[in-house]
Design a protein around this motif. Sequence first.
Motif, mmCIF file in Angstrom:
data_model
loop_
_atom_site.group_PDB
_atom_site.id
_atom_site.type_symbol
_atom_site.label_atom_id
_atom_site.label_comp_id
_atom_site.label_asym_id
_atom_site.label_seq_id
_atom_site.Cartn_x
_atom_site.Cartn_y
_atom_site.Cartn_z
ATOM 1 N N LEU A 19 0.829 -1.209 0.000
ATOM 2 C CA LEU A 19 0.000 0.000 0.000
ATOM 3 C C LEU A 19 0.859 1.253 0.000
ATOM 4 N N ILE A 20 2.147 1.072 0.221
ATOM 5 C CA ILE A 20 3.045 2.229 0.313
ATOM 6 C C ILE A 20 4.197 2.042 -0.676
ATOM 7 N N GLU A 21 4.526 3.126 -1.370
ATOM 8 C CA GLU A 21 5.564 3.078 -2.414
ATOM 9 C C GLU A 21 6.397 4.349 -2.311
ATOM 10 N N GLU A 22 7.505 4.382 -3.033
ATOM 11 C CA GLU A 22 8.257 5.630 -3.182
ATOM 12 C C GLU A 22 7.321 6.631 -3.856
ATOM 13 N N ALA A 23 7.220 7.844 -3.294
ATOM 14 C CA ALA A 23 6.297 8.831 -3.870
ATOM 15 C C ALA A 23 6.631 9.112 -5.335
ATOM 16 N N SER A 24 7.932 9.082 -5.662
ATOM 17 C CA SER A 24 8.327 9.454 -7.029
ATOM 18 C C SER A 24 7.778 8.479 -8.075
ATOM 19 N N LEU A 25 7.417 7.248 -7.643
ATOM 20 C CA LEU A 25 6.804 6.308 -8.602
ATOM 21 C C LEU A 25 5.521 6.931 -9.171
ATOM 22 N N PHE A 26 4.768 7.600 -8.308
ATOM 23 C CA PHE A 26 3.509 8.183 -8.774
ATOM 24 C C PHE A 26 3.741 9.479 -9.541
ATOM 25 N N GLY A 51 2.288 11.740 -13.644
ATOM 26 C CA GLY A 51 2.691 13.050 -14.161
ATOM 27 C C GLY A 51 2.739 14.064 -13.030
ATOM 28 N N ASP A 52 3.793 14.921 -13.053
ATOM 29 C CA ASP A 52 3.964 15.907 -11.976
ATOM 30 C C ASP A 52 2.793 16.858 -11.874
ATOM 31 N N SER A 53 2.146 17.112 -13.025
ATOM 32 C CA SER A 53 1.072 18.110 -12.975
ATOM 33 C C SER A 53 -0.295 17.490 -12.705
ATOM 34 N N ALA A 54 -0.352 16.150 -12.566
ATOM 35 C CA ALA A 54 -1.652 15.522 -12.293
ATOM 36 C C ALA A 54 -2.157 15.995 -10.928
ATOM 37 N N GLU A 55 -3.472 16.201 -10.848
ATOM 38 C CA GLU A 55 -4.048 16.703 -9.608
ATOM 39 C C GLU A 55 -3.725 15.788 -8.420
ATOM 40 N N ILE A 56 -3.748 14.489 -8.680
ATOM 41 C CA ILE A 56 -3.479 13.525 -7.597
ATOM 42 C C ILE A 56 -2.093 13.777 -7.016
ATOM 43 N N VAL A 57 -1.119 13.987 -7.904
ATOM 44 C CA VAL A 57 0.260 14.188 -7.454
ATOM 45 C C VAL A 57 0.420 15.563 -6.797
ATOM 46 N N GLN A 58 -0.204 16.558 -7.401
ATOM 47 C CA GLN A 58 -0.072 17.925 -6.895
ATOM 48 C C GLN A 58 -0.697 18.118 -5.520
ATOM 49 N N LYS A 59 -1.924 17.521 -5.373
ATOM 50 C CA LYS A 59 -2.684 17.906 -4.181
ATOM 51 C C LYS A 59 -3.130 16.750 -3.305
ATOM 52 N N GLN A 60 -3.065 15.510 -3.803
ATOM 53 C CA GLN A 60 -3.818 14.479 -3.091
ATOM 54 C C GLN A 60 -2.996 13.328 -2.524
ATOM 55 N N MET A 61 -1.692 13.422 -2.541
ATOM 56 C CA MET A 61 -0.922 12.270 -2.055
ATOM 57 C C MET A 61 -0.742 12.335 -0.538
ATOM 58 N N PHE A 62 -0.934 11.211 0.104
ATOM 59 C CA PHE A 62 -0.615 11.077 1.528
ATOM 60 C C PHE A 62 0.868 10.750 1.598
ATOM 61 N N LEU A 63 1.661 11.710 2.039
ATOM 62 C CA LEU A 63 3.115 11.517 2.006
ATOM 63 C C LEU A 63 3.675 11.214 3.390
ATOM 64 N N VAL A 64 4.681 10.381 3.407
ATOM 65 C CA VAL A 64 5.354 10.022 4.660
ATOM 66 C C VAL A 64 6.852 10.198 4.424
ATOM 67 N N LYS A 65 7.472 11.071 5.238
ATOM 68 C CA LYS A 65 8.925 11.288 5.105
ATOM 69 C C LYS A 65 9.639 10.325 6.020
ATOM 70 N N HIS A 66 10.673 9.687 5.508
ATOM 71 C CA HIS A 66 11.473 8.820 6.374
ATOM 72 C C HIS A 66 12.920 8.896 5.901
ATOM 73 N N ALA A 67 13.784 9.406 6.764
ATOM 74 C CA ALA A 67 15.193 9.624 6.416
ATOM 75 C C ALA A 67 15.273 10.354 5.076
ATOM 76 N N GLN A 68 15.947 9.746 4.102
ATOM 77 C CA GLN A 68 16.082 10.420 2.799
ATOM 78 C C GLN A 68 14.907 10.128 1.887
ATOM 79 N N HIS A 69 13.969 9.313 2.372
ATOM 80 C CA HIS A 69 12.904 8.844 1.483
ATOM 81 C C HIS A 69 11.623 9.624 1.641
ATOM 82 N N LEU A 70 10.898 9.696 0.542
ATOM 83 C CA LEU A 70 9.537 10.226 0.599
ATOM 84 C C LEU A 70 8.633 9.115 0.091
ATOM 85 N N ALA A 126 4.679 7.344 -0.320
ATOM 86 C CA ALA A 126 3.279 7.771 -0.487
ATOM 87 C C ALA A 126 2.377 6.567 -0.309
ATOM 88 N N LEU A 127 1.248 6.796 0.367
ATOM 89 C CA LEU A 127 0.209 5.762 0.382
ATOM 90 C C LEU A 127 -0.341 5.746 -1.037
#
Length: 414
Positions: free
Chosen positions: A42-49, A54-73, A75-76
């Motif tokens: 259920l959790i992946e590297e955010a950059s996969l999405f 696409g960086d400009s997709a609404e989901i990526v821009q506004k809707q990702m549940f992000l979790v920071k961990h050490a050097q990683h970002l 996303a659910l």
Amino acid sequence: MYKRIPGTKDILPEEVGLWQAMEETSRKIFSLYRYQEIRPPLIEEASLFNRSLGDSAEIVQKQMFLVKHAQHLFALRPEATASVARAYIENNLDKRENFCKFYYLGPMFRLERPQKGRLRQFHHLGAEAIGSPAAHLDTEVICLADQLLKGLGISGYKIKLNSLGCAKDKNELSSKLQKALKGQSLKLCADCRLRLQKNPLRILDCKQENCQAIVRGLVLGETHLCPECQQHFREVKAGLDALNLDYLVVPHLVRGLDYYTRTVFEIIHPDLGAQDALGAGGRYDNLIKELGGPHTAAIGFALGVERLLLVTSNQKPATSKDFVYLVSLGQEARKQGLKLLAEMRTQGICCDTDYQGKSLKGALRQANDLQARFTLIIGEDELKKHTVTFKDMASGEQKEVEREKCIELILAAS
Ligand code: HAM
């Protein structure tokens, strides 16, 4: 007191029957088409999405549940196509079988403003067919989505269809749009003004009436598709016609995810209100290559389970299974009762008992309320004689039987 986060739901036991029935029907239908289940995390590297949607997709821009961990970002996952593509590449699935059909059922997460049919945690019932650009695969995938909906007792939906063309076609249409809208950018909504710079195609399906009117007024030529993509789209439509499957070609259907190429479709239902999409899908012929895998054409779709439940006519929860209720009175009877319960369960008999110290009357009332088929009573008398009072709850008939016999009686009745 803690409350659930807005946009999430507790699926309570009385509702779970419907979910299970829906899952069971879907699994049966997927297996008819030889799709196999896949369960990515259920959790992946955010950059996969970012990379996939696409960086400009609404989901990526506004809707990702992000979790920071050490050097990683992290996303659910907001959707599972990118995860399935990643899993396909990472596990070298192309080397095992170069054509794969997967399905998945599970939660997705999008940080949206909650409203009817729009949740922050919702569920997808999705399919991905990886390894073929053939038009008849597109037809079959749409047919699978249609069969799932029918199998789930849903009617009254519409399938909207379009072809975006290949990456080159999409780029050409984007430039055409940028040119055509250049002089009118101030009339567009704020989102579309940004889209005009970053992702002009998305202006085509803006929901704002003003933007829609501007788009309707554009002269973009009959088609932006190259001859190969035109032929592919013709074949998809001919396949659907041959199957007598109703669909509506909507030339401005573009979808909000960058990975789509060629066929895109959306299934809408009028009873859903503002959030009217029951599901959506399309081809993503370049995604696997873009994520570092081999050049592999693919297509898939996902249906939103909560929205399916809003329109399903089959709203009756599955009726509970026949079961036996055991009343044991006193400590020794309870001990013997536990043994009998364990024996019944080993024999596959569903059974239950009282855990709250109810009187005989109270326990019988509970057995009645829970709609037990048989009630067994072990009291002092039965304990001495090694018997059980066996009551048929429908007829009210009651008899005393040897303890070993009661399992036989129950099995014979089922
Ligand atoms: P999508 O259109 O973003 O596509 O989502 C598919 C469906 O999920 C929607 O049509 C809707 O029914 C449901 N859905 C989306 N967001 C929400 C929400 N916030 N609350 C409730 N339901 C929602 C995809 O995700 C693609 N991965 C589909 C696909 C698979 N394309 C190719 N393969």
